[in-house]
Structure formats: structure tokens, C-alpha cells
Design a protein around this motif. Structure first.
Motif, PDB file in Angstrom:
ATOM      1  N   GLU A 264       0.964   3.926  -3.000  1.00 18.62           N
ATOM      2  CA  GLU A 264       0.656   5.336  -2.743  1.00 18.62           C
ATOM      3  C   GLU A 264       1.823   6.231  -3.160  1.00 18.62           C
ATOM      4  O   GLU A 264       1.626   7.319  -3.693  1.00 18.62           O
ATOM      5  CB  GLU A 264       0.330   5.538  -1.261  1.00 18.62           C
TER       6      GLU A 264
ATOM      7  N   GLU B 231       0.828  -1.210   0.000  1.00 20.49           N
ATOM      8  CA  GLU B 231       0.000   0.000   0.000  1.00 20.49           C
ATOM      9  C   GLU B 231       0.864   1.262   0.000  1.00 20.49           C
ATOM     10  O   GLU B 231       0.573   2.220  -0.720  1.00 20.49           O
ATOM     11  CB  GLU B 231      -0.911   0.020   1.228  1.00 20.49           C
TER      12      GLU B 231
ATOM     13  N   ARG C  65      -0.736   3.758   7.764  1.00 22.67           N
ATOM     14  CA  ARG C  65      -1.380   2.619   7.099  1.00 22.67           C
ATOM     15  C   ARG C  65      -1.488   1.430   8.057  1.00 22.67           C
ATOM     16  O   ARG C  65      -2.475   0.706   8.055  1.00 22.67           O
ATOM     17  CB  ARG C  65      -0.607   2.180   5.845  1.00 22.67           C
TER      18      ARG C  65
ATOM     19  N   LYS D  19       1.357   9.255  -5.489  1.00 24.22           N
ATOM     20  CA  LYS D  19       1.325  10.545  -4.799  1.00 24.22           C
ATOM     21  C   LYS D  19       2.687  10.966  -4.252  1.00 24.22           C
ATOM     22  O   LYS D  19       2.773  11.562  -3.187  1.00 24.22           O
ATOM     23  CB  LYS D  19       0.330  10.485  -3.640  1.00 24.22           C
TER      24      LYS D  19
END
Length: 191
Positions: free
Chosen positions: A57, A53, A83, A61
């Protein structure tokens, strides 16, 4: 070249679509991120999912990094912690929410906050492995500052039982591997 400047350069190249820069960044930080996630979650498979994750991300981003708020490493640590906590909240919402409220997050620079948070989450994980009555007694005594008499009223247990819950709970905390490992000088990822 300074490590953080190198990281910033890699992030900029990742924004521009450089697969090679992403691979270099991944190799540099995978063990770091995996270690943080594992320390918080305590489960290797879920920690690996958190890593995925975080890197996904990062691909989408990477522009969110702000150098004035701290190093890239600290940014990744905070992102990983966030997270990981999201996963824990899904499993243990009540205790996590109560304990998270105890430590203000804006009193220190980002790097110090990260270290304080890591230590706190190791303790939270250890508390979550205690029997419920031991956990409640320790929480009330050490986190809410209640006296033994106040705890006996809330728990509706005799004074001797409350003292035993606290004593055995502290003994069980001392035996927990996650706390022992955190206190060791070497904090590297161990498989």
C-alpha cells in the motif's frame, strides 16, 4: 536531518519510483511494523502478511501521508493497526466490534491514540483467549459496568458461579504472555 523530514523525503522519492528509497524505508520500518502487527494478531505468519500489505500500500499510495496529522511513524502505526484489525475482524467480529466502540478515537493526538489502541488490542487479544463464560462475565462487569446481580440474570447462572468466572478470568488474564510482554519495559520484536 530530522527523522520525520528524512521519512518524508524517502516517501517523496518512493512516489517518484526510487527503489533505493523504498529499500531504505523498508529496512528502517520493517521491524516496527512487524512488531505492531504481531502484538495485535498474535501470529507471526499473519503479521508478516500484514507487513507485506502495508508496504505494498505504501508503494501504491505513499501520497496519502499528511504531515499535519502526525509523524510518518505514527501514520505507519495506524495503517498497520488498521490492516491487523481487518484480519482480526474476519476471525472475531462480535467481541472486536463491541470493544472497539468503547474508546473514542478523536480525543488525543495521533501518537497517543496509537499507544492507547495498542494497549487496548493487547487486552482484547488476551480476553479472546479466555473461556467464553469468563470472558462474558469480565466484559459485562468491567466494560459494561454491570453488577454481579445483573450478570447473573443475563448469564442465567448463580451468583457464586459469576463471581468464580470473574475471579478465574482475571487470574487467567494475569497469566497471559501477551499482557505480561506488553507490560515489560522492553517492547522490541522478539523472535
Amino acid at each position: 536531518m530530522d527523522g520525520n523530514l528524512e521519512d518524508i523525503r524517502l516517501l517523496e522519492e518512493i512516489q517518484q519510483g526510487s527503489q533505493q528509497s523504498f529499500e531504505l524505508f523498508y529496512e528502517k520500518y520493517i521491524r516496527f511494523i512487524l512488531h505492531i502487527a504481531y502484538q495485535i494478531i498474535g501470529n507471526k505468519e499473519e503479521a508478516e502478511d500484514v507487513c507485506q500489505e502495508v508496504f505494498l500500500e505504501l508503494l501504491q499510495k505513499s501520497f496519502q501521508y499528511q504531515p499535519e496529522k502526525g509523524s510518518v511513524k505514527a501514520w505507519l502505526a495506524v495503517k498497520t493497526k488498521s490492516r491487523s484489525l481487518d484480519r482480526l475482524r474476519k476471525k472475531k467480529p462480535l467481541l472486536m466490534n463491541k470493544l472497539e466502540a468503547l474508546v473514542p478515537e478523536k480525543e488525543s493526538p495521533l501518537d497517543l491514540i496509537f499507544l492507547n489502541e495498542m494497549e487496548r488490542h493487547v487486552l482484547i487479544d488476551a480476553l479472546n483467549h479466555l473461556p467464553e463464560k469468563q470472558r462474558e462475565a469480565i466484559y459485562r462487569a468491567y466494560f459494561q459496568g454491570e453488577t454481579h446481580q445483573q450478570i447473573t440474570k443475563h448469564m442465567k447462572k448463580p451468583l457464586g458461579s459469576v463471581k468464580s468466572f470473574i475471579r478465574y478470568g482475571l487470574r487467567n488474564l494475569r497469566k497471559q504472555k501477551s499482557l505480561v510482554k506488553w507490560m515489560e519495559a522492553e517492547r522490541g520484536w522478539k523472535e
